[in-house]
Design a protein around this motif. Structure first.
Motif, PDB file in Angstrom:
ATOM      1  N   SER A 116       0.830  -1.213   0.000  1.00  0.00           N
ATOM      2  CA  SER A 116       0.000   0.000   0.000  1.00  0.00           C
ATOM      3  C   SER A 116       0.861   1.258   0.000  1.00  0.00           C
ATOM      4  N   ARG A 117       1.989   1.193   0.682  1.00  0.00           N
ATOM      5  CA  ARG A 117       2.891   2.344   0.730  1.00  0.00           C
ATOM      6  C   ARG A 117       3.451   2.656  -0.654  1.00  0.00           C
ATOM      7  N   LYS A 118       3.650   1.628  -1.443  1.00  0.00           N
ATOM      8  CA  LYS A 118       4.147   1.828  -2.802  1.00  0.00           C
ATOM      9  C   LYS A 118       3.063   2.423  -3.699  1.00  0.00           C
ATOM     10  N   LEU A 119       1.845   1.956  -3.488  1.00  0.00           N
ATOM     11  CA  LEU A 119       0.743   2.374  -4.354  1.00  0.00           C
ATOM     12  C   LEU A 119       0.159   3.740  -4.003  1.00  0.00           C
ATOM     13  N   GLU A 120       0.091   4.051  -2.709  1.00  0.00           N
ATOM     14  CA  GLU A 120      -0.625   5.259  -2.316  1.00  0.00           C
ATOM     15  C   GLU A 120       0.086   6.513  -2.836  1.00  0.00           C
ATOM     16  N   SER A 121      -0.695   7.553  -3.012  1.00  0.00           N
ATOM     17  CA  SER A 121      -0.169   8.792  -3.586  1.00  0.00           C
ATOM     18  C   SER A 121       0.695   9.548  -2.580  1.00  0.00           C
ATOM     19  N   LYS A 122       1.652  10.302  -3.111  1.00  0.00           N
ATOM     20  CA  LYS A 122       2.526  11.142  -2.292  1.00  0.00           C
ATOM     21  C   LYS A 122       2.372  12.597  -2.723  1.00  0.00           C
ATOM     22  N   MET A 123       2.445  13.474  -1.751  1.00  0.00           N
ATOM     23  CA  MET A 123       2.257  14.894  -2.054  1.00  0.00           C
ATOM     24  C   MET A 123       3.554  15.550  -2.532  1.00  0.00           C
ATOM     25  N   ARG A 124       3.424  16.398  -3.541  1.00  0.00           N
ATOM     26  CA  ARG A 124       4.510  17.266  -3.974  1.00  0.00           C
ATOM     27  C   ARG A 124       3.912  18.653  -4.156  1.00  0.00           C
ATOM     28  N   THR A 125       4.616  19.647  -3.664  1.00  0.00           N
ATOM     29  CA  THR A 125       4.106  21.008  -3.697  1.00  0.00           C
ATOM     30  C   THR A 125       4.792  21.798  -4.808  1.00  0.00           C
ATOM     31  N   PHE A 126       4.020  22.648  -5.461  1.00  0.00           N
ATOM     32  CA  PHE A 126       4.527  23.484  -6.546  1.00  0.00           C
ATOM     33  C   PHE A 126       4.247  24.951  -6.245  1.00  0.00           C
ATOM     34  N   GLU A 143      13.877  36.304 -16.576  1.00  0.00           N
ATOM     35  CA  GLU A 143      12.508  36.780 -16.353  1.00  0.00           C
ATOM     36  C   GLU A 143      11.629  36.705 -17.602  1.00  0.00           C
ATOM     37  N   LYS A 144      12.215  36.958 -18.760  1.00  0.00           N
ATOM     38  CA  LYS A 144      11.415  37.005 -19.984  1.00  0.00           C
ATOM     39  C   LYS A 144      11.027  35.619 -20.504  1.00  0.00           C
ATOM     40  N   GLN A 145      11.493  34.575 -19.825  1.00  0.00           N
ATOM     41  CA  GLN A 145      11.012  33.224 -20.137  1.00  0.00           C
ATOM     42  C   GLN A 145       9.668  32.957 -19.475  1.00  0.00           C
ATOM     43  N   GLY A 146       9.244  33.878 -18.622  1.00  0.00           N
ATOM     44  CA  GLY A 146       7.929  33.754 -17.995  1.00  0.00           C
ATOM     45  C   GLY A 146       7.944  32.927 -16.727  1.00  0.00           C
ATOM     46  N   VAL A 147       6.742  32.664 -16.240  1.00  0.00           N
ATOM     47  CA  VAL A 147       6.567  31.929 -14.987  1.00  0.00           C
ATOM     48  C   VAL A 147       6.735  30.433 -15.224  1.00  0.00           C
ATOM     49  N   LYS A 148       7.503  29.804 -14.360  1.00  0.00           N
ATOM     50  CA  LYS A 148       7.657  28.353 -14.371  1.00  0.00           C
ATOM     51  C   LYS A 148       7.232  27.826 -13.001  1.00  0.00           C
ATOM     52  N   PHE A 149       7.013  26.524 -12.917  1.00  0.00           N
ATOM     53  CA  PHE A 149       6.593  25.931 -11.648  1.00  0.00           C
ATOM     54  C   PHE A 149       7.735  25.138 -11.036  1.00  0.00           C
ATOM     55  N   TRP A 150       8.017  25.456  -9.779  1.00  0.00           N
ATOM     56  CA  TRP A 150       9.063  24.787  -9.020  1.00  0.00           C
ATOM     57  C   TRP A 150       8.400  23.755  -8.109  1.00  0.00           C
ATOM     58  N   GLY A 151       8.779  22.496  -8.253  1.00  0.00           N
ATOM     59  CA  GLY A 151       8.238  21.442  -7.407  1.00  0.00           C
ATOM     60  C   GLY A 151       9.229  21.052  -6.330  1.00  0.00           C
ATOM     61  N   PHE A 152       8.750  20.909  -5.097  1.00  0.00           N
ATOM     62  CA  PHE A 152       9.646  20.587  -3.983  1.00  0.00           C
ATOM     63  C   PHE A 152       8.930  19.703  -2.975  1.00  0.00           C
ATOM     64  N   GLY A 153       9.721  19.124  -2.077  1.00  0.00           N
ATOM     65  CA  GLY A 153       9.203  18.195  -1.086  1.00  0.00           C
ATOM     66  C   GLY A 153       8.805  18.856   0.220  1.00  0.00           C
ATOM     67  N   LYS A 154       8.523  17.992   1.195  1.00  0.00           N
ATOM     68  CA  LYS A 154       7.963  18.431   2.471  1.00  0.00           C
ATOM     69  C   LYS A 154       8.896  19.362   3.239  1.00  0.00           C
ATOM     70  N   THR A 155      10.207  19.073   3.235  1.00  0.00           N
ATOM     71  CA  THR A 155      11.148  19.865   4.034  1.00  0.00           C
ATOM     72  C   THR A 155      11.205  21.310   3.555  1.00  0.00           C
ATOM     73  N   VAL A 156      11.363  21.508   2.246  1.00  0.00           N
ATOM     74  CA  VAL A 156      11.409  22.862   1.691  1.00  0.00           C
ATOM     75  C   VAL A 156      10.069  23.565   1.895  1.00  0.00           C
ATOM     76  N   TYR A 157       8.979  22.840   1.723  1.00  0.00           N
ATOM     77  CA  TYR A 157       7.635  23.411   1.899  1.00  0.00           C
ATOM     78  C   TYR A 157       7.447  23.937   3.317  1.00  0.00           C
ATOM     79  N   GLN A 158       7.821  23.123   4.293  1.00  0.00           N
ATOM     80  CA  GLN A 158       7.684  23.542   5.690  1.00  0.00           C
ATOM     81  C   GLN A 158       8.535  24.771   5.996  1.00  0.00           C
ATOM     82  N   GLU A 159       9.735  24.802   5.426  1.00  0.00           N
ATOM     83  CA  GLU A 159      10.617  25.941   5.672  1.00  0.00           C
ATOM     84  C   GLU A 159      10.038  27.221   5.076  1.00  0.00           C
ATOM     85  N   LEU A 160       9.492  27.133   3.861  1.00  0.00           N
ATOM     86  CA  LEU A 160       8.881  28.302   3.231  1.00  0.00           C
ATOM     87  C   LEU A 160       7.673  28.784   4.025  1.00  0.00           C
TER      88      LEU A 160
END
Length: 251
Positions: free
Chosen positions: A91-101, A110-127
């Protein structure tokens, strides 16, 4: 010639190209970025998405990201509730995992426009902890926000089995940009749901079936071993997929 298969493959390639150009991944060393407001949710720049990783050598966006049912997640939770250690590990292999963007502008690009940065739990909590600190506040504010320095350290450098990401928020408050062209790009950013597309319940059921029955031909709709959408949703048993699977769906 199977035109449907050709169209499906074309769509996959177009989606992959779109995703590659729309995502930002930090490179080794330090990069300065600015997290900008998300055009499709002005109240929160962080987008939490859930994925099933490495199923049939692919990753799939889970509909639970948007509060919708997901047959793979349902099966994973059924396995977890069985009380079996083996089922729990599966189940641990199958269940979904969260990733934040988060939508970002890369300084110097800047002129390349907005891009999406994906990161894990540690960076998310720090932000989140930085934004919750009244000394910093909303670092994404278009006028009085702050840039972020992202330091990416490869696994080779850390000596660990995985890379490390450090972040440091700049002390000075600055606008996103003084250039109208860049500000317009921030306003017209892409919806992340166009980058990561949600499959239907039936399509995800087919993915689960293929993973459970790797020897089956995906096009063989008459296979007695196939896991159909109705069988998943009604939790019925399926033959030749292992004792644990049969036991769960016969309960």
């Amino acid at each position: 010639m199977d035109l449907n298969a050709i169209k499906k493959r074309l769509n996959q390639l177009q989606t992959t190209n779109n995703r590659t150009s729309s995502l930002w991944k930090p490179q080794p060393g330090k990069t300065q970025i600015r997290i900008v407001p998300y055009a499709f949710n002005k109240d929160n720049p962080f987008i939490e998405l859930f994925f099933h990783y490495n199923l049939n050598n692919r990753s799939y966006l889970s509909p639970i990201s948007f509060g919708r049912p997901d047959p793979i997640e349902e099966f994973a939770q059924k396995l977890k509730a069985s009380g079996s250690k083996e089922d729990y590990q599966l189940s641990r292999k199958l269940e979904s995992k969260m990733r934040t963007f988060a939508p970002v502008i890369v300084r110097g690009e800047e002129k390349q426009g907005v891009k999406f940065w994906g990161f894990g739990k540690t960076v998310y909590q720090e932000l989140l902890s930085i934004i919750a600190d009244p000394d910093y506040g909303d670092i994404t504010d278009p006028v009085n926000g702050r840039d972020v320095v992202v330091e990416f350290i490869s696994a080779e450098e850390t000596g660990a089995s995985y890379p490390k990401t450090n972040i440091r928020v700049k002390p000075n408050q600055t606008p996103i940009s003084d250039e109208p062209e860049v500000l317009e790009l921030v306003k017209t950013q892409q919806d992340i749901k166009e980058i990561y597309q949600e499959l239907s319940y039936d399509d995800l059921t087919d993915v689960l079936n293929e993973w459970l029955n790797p020897s089956d031909e995906s096009s063989d709709e008459d296979s007695e071993d196939a896991v159909t959408a109705s069988e998943i949703s009604s939790a019925k048993s399926v033959s030749n997929t292992g004792d644990a699977f049969d036991e769960l769906f016969n309960s």
